[in-house]
Design an enzyme around this catalytic site. Sequence first.
Site, mmCIF file in Angstrom:
data_model
loop_
_atom_site.group_PDB
_atom_site.id
_atom_site.type_symbol
_atom_site.label_atom_id
_atom_site.label_comp_id
_atom_site.label_asym_id
_atom_site.label_seq_id
_atom_site.Cartn_x
_atom_site.Cartn_y
_atom_site.Cartn_z
ATOM 1 N N ASN A 10 43.564 27.590 38.205
ATOM 2 C CA ASN A 10 43.303 28.486 37.085
ATOM 3 C C ASN A 10 44.637 28.983 36.529
ATOM 4 O O ASN A 10 45.388 29.665 37.226
ATOM 5 C CB ASN A 10 42.440 29.658 37.568
ATOM 6 C CG ASN A 10 42.072 30.625 36.459
ATOM 7 O OD1 ASN A 10 42.343 30.377 35.285
ATOM 8 N ND2 ASN A 10 41.445 31.730 36.825
ATOM 9 N N LYS A 12 45.050 31.173 34.233
ATOM 10 C CA LYS A 12 44.925 32.584 33.824
ATOM 11 C C LYS A 12 45.696 32.815 32.520
ATOM 12 O O LYS A 12 45.675 31.970 31.635
ATOM 13 C CB LYS A 12 45.378 33.507 34.953
ATOM 14 C CG LYS A 12 44.519 33.360 36.214
ATOM 15 C CD LYS A 12 44.733 34.491 37.191
ATOM 16 C CE LYS A 12 43.757 34.368 38.360
ATOM 17 N NZ LYS A 12 43.880 35.513 39.299
ATOM 18 N N HIS A 96 34.439 35.235 36.581
ATOM 19 C CA HIS A 96 35.613 35.520 37.403
ATOM 20 C C HIS A 96 35.757 37.030 37.548
ATOM 21 O O HIS A 96 35.343 37.789 36.665
ATOM 22 C CB HIS A 96 36.865 34.920 36.756
ATOM 23 C CG HIS A 96 38.064 34.930 37.638
ATOM 24 N ND1 HIS A 96 38.861 36.042 37.789
ATOM 25 C CD2 HIS A 96 38.607 33.968 38.428
ATOM 26 C CE1 HIS A 96 39.841 35.763 38.626
ATOM 27 N NE2 HIS A 96 39.715 34.518 39.030
ATOM 28 N N GLU A 144 35.416 34.533 45.810
ATOM 29 C CA GLU A 144 36.734 35.148 45.676
ATOM 30 C C GLU A 144 36.645 36.667 45.818
ATOM 31 O O GLU A 144 36.415 37.358 44.829
ATOM 32 C CB GLU A 144 37.339 34.827 44.305
ATOM 33 C CG GLU A 144 37.770 33.404 44.088
ATOM 34 C CD GLU A 144 38.654 33.303 42.859
ATOM 35 O OE1 GLU A 144 39.771 32.803 42.987
ATOM 36 O OE2 GLU A 144 38.239 33.746 41.775
ATOM 37 N N ILE A 149 42.731 38.568 45.658
ATOM 38 C CA ILE A 149 43.278 37.720 44.601
ATOM 39 C C ILE A 149 44.740 38.080 44.336
ATOM 40 O O ILE A 149 45.090 39.243 44.142
ATOM 41 C CB ILE A 149 42.449 37.861 43.309
ATOM 42 C CG1 ILE A 149 41.058 37.251 43.515
ATOM 43 C CG2 ILE A 149 43.151 37.176 42.138
ATOM 44 C CD1 ILE A 149 40.125 37.424 42.331
ATOM 45 N N GLY A 184 43.918 34.198 47.258
ATOM 46 C CA GLY A 184 45.010 34.154 48.225
ATOM 47 C C GLY A 184 45.339 32.794 48.791
ATOM 48 O O GLY A 184 46.142 32.688 49.715
ATOM 49 N N ALA A 205 45.404 29.850 41.805
ATOM 50 C CA ALA A 205 46.054 30.260 40.558
ATOM 51 C C ALA A 205 47.547 30.456 40.793
ATOM 52 O O ALA A 205 48.325 29.519 40.694
ATOM 53 C CB ALA A 205 45.401 31.527 40.003
#
Length: 226
Positions: A10, A12, A96, A144, A149, A184, A205
């Site tokens: 991702n 982001k 998300h 998640e 995160i 993580g 990510a």
Amino acid sequence: MLRVPPVIVNFKAYSEAVGENALRLARVAAEVSEETGVEVGICPPHVDLRDVVREVGDEVTVLAQAVDAAEPGGRTGHVTPEMVVEAGADGTLLNHSERRMLLEDLKDVCRACINEGLLTIVCASDALAARAAGALSPHAVAVEPPELIGTGTPVSKADPEVVERSVEVVKEVSEETAVLCGAGITDGSDVRAAVELGADGVLVASGVVLADDPKEALLDLISGLE
């Protein structure tokens, strides 16, 4: 069922993954996929979707980061499933933790995305939310816990029970829905731990996007699938 890549990155809204940087990361993902034979998914920002699809759409799975519960028409600023399809993307993330949706909206947009032929991945914060997400029969549920995160502390190690329980409850309500592990995940050992707990893959990510060497970071993650 559409195939869910075992590793999805991702992008982001990191400046390291927008515009030309998004294309650079997309090419890295394509190179790694070709070298390893492992399917890789990427989620660039909406503004870069079309360009990324043109650049590597035949080599990796390209997903939107989110879709709104809106139909085409007077919906300023919204992103509809039809727009994602028109851009050439293969699918989308939904719900998300940084883009939460009301359950009723999630139900509607999940159904709309599936009807449009989009690979649909619903994010969930814990096992209870994973069960609710699985009941929508998406192609995958990504577990998640939001508190992990971006911390570098993987859920597969910090709270392995939530992964095991999520796999269990999702399969109870939708046997064909894959379960991904997120939050993580930074290296191959994290991926290996997630797979050993029953996950089908990972959603990552910052571990790739912000890495000094994104290609090496992605190769390391994929090594955990072996």
